[in-house]
Design an enzyme around this catalytic site. Structure first.
Site, PDB file in Angstrom:
ATOM      1  N   HIS A 100       0.846  -1.337  -0.070  1.00 15.24           N
ATOM      2  CA  HIS A 100      -0.046  -0.206   0.081  1.00 15.24           C
ATOM      3  C   HIS A 100       0.886   1.280   0.025  1.00 15.24           C
ATOM      4  O   HIS A 100       0.589   2.086  -0.850  1.00 15.24           O
ATOM      5  CB  HIS A 100      -0.902  -0.015   1.124  1.00 15.24           C
ATOM      6  CG  HIS A 100      -1.541   1.190   1.448  1.00 15.24           C
ATOM      7  ND1 HIS A 100      -3.009   1.471   0.643  1.00 15.24           N
ATOM      8  CD2 HIS A 100      -1.485   2.453   2.148  1.00 15.24           C
ATOM      9  CE1 HIS A 100      -3.354   2.657   1.069  1.00 15.24           C
ATOM     10  NE2 HIS A 100      -2.503   3.588   2.000  1.00 15.24           N
ATOM     11  N   GLU A 101       1.842   1.270   1.003  1.00 17.81           N
ATOM     12  CA  GLU A 101       2.836   2.362   0.849  1.00 17.81           C
ATOM     13  C   GLU A 101       3.653   2.530  -0.560  1.00 17.81           C
ATOM     14  O   GLU A 101       3.694   3.862  -0.862  1.00 17.81           O
ATOM     15  CB  GLU A 101       3.516   2.386   2.190  1.00 17.81           C
ATOM     16  CG  GLU A 101       3.111   2.296   3.566  1.00 17.81           C
ATOM     17  CD  GLU A 101       2.097   3.293   3.738  1.00 17.81           C
ATOM     18  OE1 GLU A 101       2.218   4.647   3.038  1.00 17.81           O
ATOM     19  OE2 GLU A 101       1.058   3.138   4.294  1.00 17.81           O
ATOM     20  N   HIS A 104       1.630   4.485  -3.096  1.00 20.81           N
ATOM     21  CA  HIS A 104       1.784   6.007  -2.849  1.00 20.81           C
ATOM     22  C   HIS A 104       3.217   6.161  -3.901  1.00 20.81           C
ATOM     23  O   HIS A 104       2.834   7.510  -4.518  1.00 20.81           O
ATOM     24  CB  HIS A 104       2.182   6.301  -1.534  1.00 20.81           C
ATOM     25  CG  HIS A 104       0.691   6.373  -0.883  1.00 20.81           C
ATOM     26  ND1 HIS A 104      -0.265   6.924  -1.314  1.00 20.81           N
ATOM     27  CD2 HIS A 104       0.357   5.816   0.541  1.00 20.81           C
ATOM     28  CE1 HIS A 104      -1.506   6.619  -0.381  1.00 20.81           C
ATOM     29  NE2 HIS A 104      -0.941   5.909   0.734  1.00 20.81           N
ATOM     30  N   HIS A 108       3.025   8.825  -6.985  1.00 23.78           N
ATOM     31  CA  HIS A 108       3.932  10.009  -7.199  1.00 23.78           C
ATOM     32  C   HIS A 108       4.832   9.862  -8.375  1.00 23.78           C
ATOM     33  O   HIS A 108       4.983  10.796  -9.203  1.00 23.78           O
ATOM     34  CB  HIS A 108       5.172   9.915  -5.857  1.00 23.78           C
ATOM     35  CG  HIS A 108       5.860  11.224  -5.624  1.00 23.78           C
ATOM     36  ND1 HIS A 108       6.934  11.435  -5.136  1.00 23.78           N
ATOM     37  CD2 HIS A 108       5.681  12.567  -6.104  1.00 23.78           C
ATOM     38  CE1 HIS A 108       7.700  12.484  -4.859  1.00 23.78           C
ATOM     39  NE2 HIS A 108       6.784  13.355  -5.723  1.00 23.78           N
TER      40      HIS A 108
END
Length: 233
Positions: A100-101, A104, A108
């Site tokens: 999940h991280e 991100h 980006h």
């Protein structure tokens, strides 16, 4: 008209209760899935490295941080920050959180508009939160002159509006990161069968915390607006 009204207190307590319930369920799910090993035995760090590599991202570092559920991606430093339990863990929970991280980080790298917008308004949100706390504390300890009450409400509405906007913008950012994570976990064969269902369940409960926060913020904003409109009749 009082700044600290029973209705506002009720709204706050209701959403606080819902938030505590969702948070408790999330922690329970995380604890349960932290004890469920992955079939491939990969750690959270290894999974994060693979997801970044598979997406052609070579300039993001993966680091370990203290605390539980402190995992986050920092777009300013380009770091995926994983709690020690996730970083070293070889469980379904570690796979779900680390991917999940990294979702991100993929956002980006692809200039995902909602992430860019959220990052851009962070300084404004910080200022609004501090300003709102000052206004409310001043009203509690010193009180406001009746003639200034409307002006104070307008300032509170502006600050709360910024905070609410941030909460709403956060929703698509978090949901998209989870979607990217789950698609990749499946395609890369990191989780399969029941493992994948549990990873999805963990991320769904994490998403619920953001929904509750957004609804609570919106409810408070609407209440302050109704207060102002009621005084202007």
């Amino acid at each position: 008209m009082r700044m600290f009204d029973p209705i506002l207190m009720t709204i706050t307590l209701v959403f606080m209760g819902i938030g505590m319930f969702v948070s408790a369920r999330l922690k329970k799910k995380f604890a349960e899935y932290s004890q469920t090993p992955l079939h491939n035995g990969m750690s959270g760090k290894e999974i994060a490295e693979k997801m970044l590599r598979d997406n052609g991202i070579m300039d993001v570092k993966i680091i370990s941080v203290d605390g539980q559920l402190t995992d986050h991606y920092n777009p300013l430093t380009k770091t995926v920050n994983l709690s020690r339990e996730v970083f070293d863990g070889r469980s379904i929970a570690s796979a779900a959180v680390s991917s999940h991280e990294c979702g991100h980080a993929v956002q980006h790298a692809h200039a995902y508009s909602w992430l860019a917008l959220r990052s851009a308004i962070v300084p404004v949100v910080n200022i609004s939160s501090k300003a709102m706390n000052i206004i409310i504390l001043a009203g509690f300890f010193m009180g406001f002159m009746y003639s200034m009450y409307n002006e104070m409400l307008v300032m509170i509405i502006i600050c709360q509006g910024v905070i609410t906007a941030f909460s709403m913008i956060t929703l698509p950012v978090e949901l998209d990161a989870s979607k990217r994570a789950l698609v990749w976990l499946n395609s890369a064969n990191i989780t399969r069968g029941d493992e994948h269902s549990k990873a999805e369940d963990a991320l769904n409960w994490a998403a619920k915390t953001y929904f509750v926060a957004a609804l609570a913020s919106l409810a408070q904003l609407m209440y302050f607006i109704m207060l102002l409109l009621g005084r202007r009749k």
